[in-house]
Design a protein around this motif. Structure first.
Motif, short mmCIF file in Angstrom:
data_model
loop_
_atom_site.label_atom_id
_atom_site.label_comp_id
_atom_site.label_asym_id
_atom_site.label_seq_id
_atom_site.Cartn_x
_atom_site.Cartn_y
_atom_site.Cartn_z
N LEU A 142 -7.72 -38.13 2.79
CA LEU A 142 -7.44 -38.96 3.96
C LEU A 142 -7.49 -38.16 5.27
O LEU A 142 -7.12 -38.68 6.32
N LEU A 143 -7.96 -36.93 5.19
CA LEU A 143 -8.01 -36.07 6.37
C LEU A 143 -9.12 -36.51 7.31
O LEU A 143 -10.26 -36.76 6.87
N ASP A 144 -8.82 -36.57 8.59
CA ASP A 144 -9.81 -36.93 9.60
C ASP A 144 -10.28 -35.67 10.32
O ASP A 144 -10.05 -35.48 11.51
N GLY A 145 -10.92 -34.81 9.59
CA GLY A 145 -11.37 -33.54 10.16
C GLY A 145 -11.84 -32.60 9.07
O GLY A 145 -11.78 -32.92 7.88
N ASP A 146 -12.36 -31.44 9.47
CA ASP A 146 -12.85 -30.42 8.55
C ASP A 146 -13.89 -30.98 7.57
O ASP A 146 -13.98 -30.54 6.42
N GLY A 147 -14.65 -31.97 8.04
CA GLY A 147 -15.73 -32.51 7.23
C GLY A 147 -15.32 -33.63 6.28
O GLY A 147 -16.18 -34.22 5.62
N PHE A 148 -14.02 -33.96 6.22
CA PHE A 148 -13.55 -34.97 5.28
C PHE A 148 -13.50 -36.38 5.86
O PHE A 148 -13.25 -37.34 5.13
N ALA A 149 -13.75 -36.55 7.14
CA ALA A 149 -13.61 -37.87 7.77
C ALA A 149 -14.42 -38.96 7.08
O ALA A 149 -13.94 -40.09 6.93
N PRO A 150 -15.66 -38.71 6.61
CA PRO A 150 -16.44 -39.80 5.98
C PRO A 150 -15.85 -40.30 4.67
O PRO A 150 -16.19 -41.41 4.23
N VAL A 151 -15.00 -39.49 4.03
CA VAL A 151 -14.46 -39.88 2.73
C VAL A 151 -13.66 -41.18 2.83
O VAL A 151 -13.74 -42.04 1.95
N HIS A 152 -12.90 -41.34 3.88
CA HIS A 152 -12.02 -42.49 4.04
C HIS A 152 -12.77 -43.81 3.88
O HIS A 152 -12.31 -44.72 3.19
N ARG A 153 -13.93 -43.91 4.51
CA ARG A 153 -14.68 -45.17 4.48
C ARG A 153 -15.39 -45.40 3.14
O ARG A 153 -15.80 -46.53 2.84
N LEU A 154 -15.53 -44.36 2.33
CA LEU A 154 -16.18 -44.52 1.04
C LEU A 154 -15.22 -45.03 -0.03
O LEU A 154 -15.66 -45.46 -1.10
N LEU A 155 -13.94 -44.98 0.25
CA LEU A 155 -12.93 -45.39 -0.73
C LEU A 155 -12.59 -46.87 -0.56
O LEU A 155 -12.43 -47.35 0.56
N ASP A 156 -12.45 -47.57 -1.67
CA ASP A 156 -12.03 -48.97 -1.62
C ASP A 156 -10.52 -49.10 -1.53
O ASP A 156 -10.01 -50.11 -1.02
N ALA A 157 -9.80 -48.12 -2.03
CA ALA A 157 -8.34 -48.11 -1.96
C ALA A 157 -7.90 -46.68 -1.71
O ALA A 157 -8.45 -45.74 -2.28
N ARG A 158 -6.88 -46.52 -0.85
CA ARG A 158 -6.43 -45.20 -0.43
C ARG A 158 -4.92 -45.11 -0.66
O ARG A 158 -4.15 -45.78 0.02
#
Length: 215
Positions: A142-158
């Motif tokens: 759920l990190l919005d930085g260090d390259g992880f920002a796109p992960v959030h939108r790829l998940l259907d549930a967080r």
């Protein structure tokens, strides 16, 4: 603010995700974040045990640890476990492949982290294209930085997992000792680098849909 669930309610929520995937024919991706020692792997194992056999695959983010040889070359070995000691782009690319796989496609092979070696292993986890639910767990989903920002939108549930801090510290120290660190070194690492990372992870809590407390 995220809704709060018990572990039992989390199992029901995972079943709902699975039912949606089966009904629509579209795979669902569930991401479980939390600080080191919070119980991500424990919850993931519970879900995999409670869901029908073959209905889900588990792909931990830890498989994208950079190898020690790379961390030493980059001068980051003493901070192993920090966001920039992972291949965030590789994690994102894998999740994208998992999200778009069609039932007729070949399996996707994901890496894993071998704790006995403290190193990542490529191509260790097979995810068949027909598996309807993929669970990924890791500190920085759920990190919005260090390259992880796109992960959030790829998940259907967080989801975000947490436990009392004293419990989390005890678990971490015991884990480090179990995998070879001396008691003093285990405590120093748990309350040093691990704690720095835990504070970073805590800042992502509000980006979750739900929070599960594992008391």
């Amino acid at each position: 603010m995220p809704a709060e669930l018990t572990a039992e309610q989390a199992v029901l929520a995972a079943r709902t995700l699975l039912d949606e995937a089966l009904r629509t024919g579209n795979r669902r991706l569930l991401g479980i974040a939390g600080a080191p020692g919070a119980g991500k792997s424990t919850l993931t194992a519970l879900l995999a045990e409670q869901l029908p056999a073959g209905s889900c695959a588990v792909v931990p983010m830890d498989g994208f640890h950079l190898a020690d040889v790379a961390l030493e070359r980059l001068g980051r070995l003493a901070r192993k476990g920090a966001p920039d000691t992972f291949d965030a782009g590789g994690c994102t690319a894998l999740l994208q492949r998992l999200r778009t796989a069609m039932p007729q496609d070949a399996p996707v092979w994901a890496p894993m982290f071998e704790r006995g070696l403290e190193q990542p292993l490529a191509g260790a986890i097979e995810v068949g294209a027909a598996v309807p639910l993929v669970i990924t767990e890791g500190n920085y989903l759920l990190l919005d930085g260090d390259g992880f920002a796109p992960v959030h939108r790829l998940l259907d549930a967080r989801w975000f997992v947490e436990v009392p801090e004293e419990v989390r510290h005890e678990r971490l120290i015991a884990r480090h000792e179990r995998f070879g660190k001396a008691p003093r070194a285990a405590r120093d690492w748990a309350l040093g680098p691990d704690e720095d990372n835990a504070r970073r992870v805590a800042g992502t809590r509000d980006r979750a849909d739900v929070v599960i407390s594992l008391d």
